[in-house]
Design a protein around this motif. Structure first.
Motif: not given
Lengths: 569, 289
Positions: B243-244, B116-117, B120-121
């Motif tokens: 960083s996440i 899912g990321h 976005f990442v």
């Protein structure tokens, strides 16, 4: 040091919250994500997305919503409720997915908040009716009780007032108000206000910055030999039980549990009355584009109206009601009997017409008052800069509802006036002509127009799952003469549905709570999964493909062709 | 960070220390595992030694597997999980770098399993808006192999293969055969027809409960790409995740079902948390109440 979570403290300066910024704060060890929406409202939230714990302070302030950086979940201004989960673009998030928000107020150039409030914010006496100068905040690595002790010697004037959280120093007619924000057990921020505003604020700011820095150095020197206190252990509140499991879609009933005040009532178009509904003290629940509410009318009727709100407009709900003389009296009652200042009961928003935000292009088609849910969608798409078109069909210019919202959507909107049914069909066919994968169309309007649009979409090669529609009502004649049996697989219960009663009624009579809203097969709230048997579909909610699959049933009108229907409940 | 570990589940397991690429023969190397400082060394004869920095006589077991040196602070099983593909002659097994990350190993494993990321990442690389949907997939906990498998996973990738500029769905399979090791199988460009997949793995070395070193590698059927470009690619991806991961809160993985809000896309993570809870694991996690 005594930890008192019930006290209000300043947690940020207003100037810490420039446009579209998210500020990271902390109070008694609790990390805060503080952000201002474009409408000026300040939000103080627990700094943790409830999905996977990522700090919201690294998220994106999109003006009306805060977006988590990890999975793109969007949370609404004010309510902190989740409005969109990109991993499941076709589902409406359960409306209870909500981040933890703290009470807050912005006053005197500071944002005030509290971890566990026992009373609401009270203005410090010394601040009443003043416009102070906010000094630069200074963080000191020492516990707040110690910082307060040292601050009494701050070179300004006599200490005239002291509380657990603040201190007033007087110098002639001027006052310096100091607030001590306990960041953590060993960390404090001093926030100062100077009353009244000095003639030369820059000089005053420089002076106090130098004095405060000196105070910090003095305090930090005094504690330098001591072992730093243990950081405060923050307890994380568990999420609601129903959210911890794999999510269900909408388990809430059709209850009109909210009280709303009619704040404004105005004629937005010929025969269309708009109502702005506001909550009393509690915040209205989060809505998503396409959602509707049930409105309980003074005459005892329950009616569904779509919200026209744009993203982040969470301090009110707006609905538009078309006066329909031929109907059973719901719209007339709202037009004639409900006045500004009246209190009405409404339900929390249901969303059976959810907007996907993963389309390469979204086409919105409305007929007449069908514009209402599409207005909410168009504003959400515009705010996110996603490509869309809005096609509006009305008879005359006077029938165009909510022109002020349309004005903001300007170039993306096309209005067609006074077209015959045939001409309407042609225009729609043209609009839907070039289907490209991952486009989606949303249609809301009168039954005839909807049928025409669905037919046109089919001819142009649009797959069923890309065509979304919402009927105002189910104008089909319902046949309720059959008798059959329903087996409830999870409840291990078998019930008889006699002629003249619906599945929904029988379930309720047997103590099974089922959410419902329109109860005429149009809105989709009472949808259930079929495990066995062949449903006799009588609704206008399910698509042809969904009906043919026999896996879903709208329980308020549909029945069974087989002797027994097995339901997943 | 040097907090002693008393969790037998974690103690009695093999943990990676280093890829052999980075071991200088004859030199004493130092690292941390589960809060203990360790030395390791490979002699000119090829012998491997791992011992405690505080106690020279505390010598630990060693294992050589998949290009890495493994050790254990307890009594480890004879065998490590199997990765059959590594022995295939036409594959390159490339260590793609070690990354320190200030988070528990559990959070890092979940991130590795998560699709899912991607938009976005890893924007523009592994995913891209508006293609954000995580389609239904299957998760199984195999009792016989004691591992989690997520199959039938598909996700839209902007540049699906080097050969094509267009985006398409890419197939994935995820495996968690070890509490702190995970592998993913991804359709290999040019070998889709044969059903052969590239293997990307992440073996985590838990330095402390909230401090991890990730040893990453790929086992690819790819002659076109150089060793450096594969390493560079993985470093970009991990740099984006780091960083996440370091902003996740709490840093330990919460096992209580009501700690966070899962969605259908998180099926594999839910299975992973339950699997850890069932093992009675306590290190680097917040056990359920």
């Amino acid at each position: 040091m005594k930890v008192d979570l019930s006290q209000w403290h300043p947690v940020a300066s207003s100037s810490d919250l420039p446009l579209r910024h998210v500020y990271q704060g902390q109070l008694w060890g609790h990390e805060l994500a503080i952000w201002r929406a474009d409408d000026g409202h300040v939000n103080v939230w627990e700094n943790r997305c409830l999905h996977r714990g990522v700090r919201l302070s690294i998220g994106l302030n999109e003006g009306s919503e805060l977006r988590c950086l990890y999975h793109g979940w969007r949370y609404a201004n004010r309510t902190a409720g989740c409005t969109y989960i990109p991993a499941h673009p076709a589902d409406a998030p359960a409306r209870t997915v909500c981040n933890n928000a703290y009470q807050c107020i912005e006053k005197y150039g500071l944002v005030w908040s509290v971890v566990a409030p026992e009373r609401s914010f009270e203005t410090p006496v010394t601040l009443t009716d003043t416009v102070p100068l906010t000094l630069r905040a200074i963080q000191i690595n020492a516990p707040s009780d110690l910082v307060q002790k040292f601050a009494t010697d701050y070179p300004y004037g006599m200490v005239t007032h002291k509380s657990d959280t603040s201190m007033t120093l007087q110098s002639g007619v001027s006052e310096l108000q100091l607030f001590f924000q306990p960041v953590d057990s060993g960390k404090t921020i001093i926030r100062g206000l100077l009353i009244p505003q000095p003639i030369d604020p820059i000089v005053a700011l420089r002076h106090h910055n130098a004095m405060m820095t000196a105070l910090r150095d003095k305090i930090e020197l005094a504690v330098s030999g001591l072992a730093p206190p243990r950081a405060i252990e923050v307890e994380f509140k568990p999420v609601a039980k129903d959210l911890a499991q794999m999510p269900n879609i909408n388990t809430a009933g059709p209850k009109v549990e909210l009280r709303a005040k009619v704040a404004r009532k105005w004629l937005t178009a010929q025969q269309v009355m708009a109502f702005r509904l506001e909550a009393f003290s509690e915040q209205f629940p989060t809505f998503q584009p396409g959602a509707h509410i049930d409105v309980s009318l003074p005459n005892g009727m329950l009616r569904q109206y779509s919200l026209t709100n744009g993203p982040g407009q969470t301090d009110h709900y707006t609905i538009g009601v078309k006066r329909d003389v031929a109907s059973r009296g719901g719209s007339i009652c709202l037009h004639d009997d409900v006045q500004e200042g009246d209190v009405i009961a409404i339900s929390a928003p249901h969303n059976n017409f959810p907007l996907r935000r993963d389309a390469v292009k979204t086409i919105l088609i409305s007929g007449g008052i069908g514009i209402t849910p599409l207005l909410s969608m168009a504003q959400a798409l515009k705010a996110q800069e996603l490509p869309f078109e809005l096609h509006i069909f009305v008879q005359t210019k006077a029938d165009l509802a909510f022109p002020e919202i349309l004005q903001d959507l300007d170039a993306l909107t096309k209005i067609y006036m006074g077209l015959s049914p045939r001409a309407t069909r042609n225009v729609i066919s043209g609009v839907l002509a070039n289907y490209v994968a991952a486009q989606h169309v949303y249609i809301c309007g009168p039954g005839v127009m909807l049928e025409a649009a669905r037919e046109a979409a089919k001819k142009c090669g649009w797959p069923d799952e890309a065509v979304h529609f919402e009927y105002f009502k189910n104008s089909k004649e319902i046949d309720d003469k059959t008798t059959f049996e329903i087996a409830l697989s999870r409840s291990a219960l078998t019930l008889q549905v006699p002629a003249g009663k619906t599945i929904l009624q029988i379930l309720r009579e047997n103590g099974i709570e089922v959410p419902s809203s329109c109860e005429q097969g149009a809105c989709g709230t009472c949808l259930m999964t079929v495990i066995g048997g062949e449903p006799d579909h009588q609704d206008v909610y399910l698509s042809t493909k969904e009906k043919a699959s026999n896996q879903k049933i709208i329980t308020c009108v549909s029945r069974s062709k087989s002797n027994q229907l097995v339901l997943d409940i | 960070m040097t907090q002693d570990c008393d969790d037998p589940v974690v103690l009695n397991q093999w943990h990676p220390l280093s890829s052999f690429n980075e071991i200088v023969v004859g030199q004493k190397h130092r690292t941390v595992l589960l809060g203990r400082s360790l030395f390791y060394q490979q002699t000119a004869k090829g012998e491997l030694f791992v011992w405690s920095c505080d106690n020279v006589s505390f010598v630990l077991p060693t294992k050589r597997a998949y290009g890495f040196l493994w050790t254990s602070l307890g009594i480890p099983p004879d065998e490590l999980f199997a990765v059959e593909e590594i022995d295939e002659p036409d594959r390159q097994n490339v260590a793609t770098g070690v990354f320190g990350v200030n988070v528990s190993f559990g959070r890092a494993i979940e991130n590795f399993l998560d699709m899912g990321h991607f938009p976005f990442v890893h924007t523009g690389i592994l995913g891209e808006e508006p293609h954000t949907e995580v389609k239904e997939y299957d998760v199984d906990v195999s009792e016989s192999r004691d591992e989690i498998m997520a199959t039938r996973c598909r996700f839209y990738q902007p540049q699906a293969s080097l050969a094509s500029a267009a985006g398409a769905d890419v197939d994935y399979i995820f495996r968690v055969p070890h509490t702190n090791c995970a592998l993913l199988y991804k359709s290999s460009p040019g070998y889709e027809a044969e059903g052969r997949m590239d293997v990307i793995y992440m073996f985590l070395q838990p330095m402390g409960p909230e401090w991890t070193r990730a040893h990453t590698g790929m086992c690819v059927i790819d002659v076109a790409n150089s060793y450096e470009s594969i390493r560079y690619f993985q470093q970009i991806i991990f740099g984006q995740d780091k960083s996440i991961l370091e902003n996740q809160f709490p840093k330990r993985l919460p096992l209580d079902s009501r700690a966070e809000t899962p969605i259908r896309a998180d099926k594999s993570a839910i299975a992973y948390r339950r699997w850890l809870a069932k093992k009675g694991l306590t290190y680097g996690v917040i056990p359920s109440i």
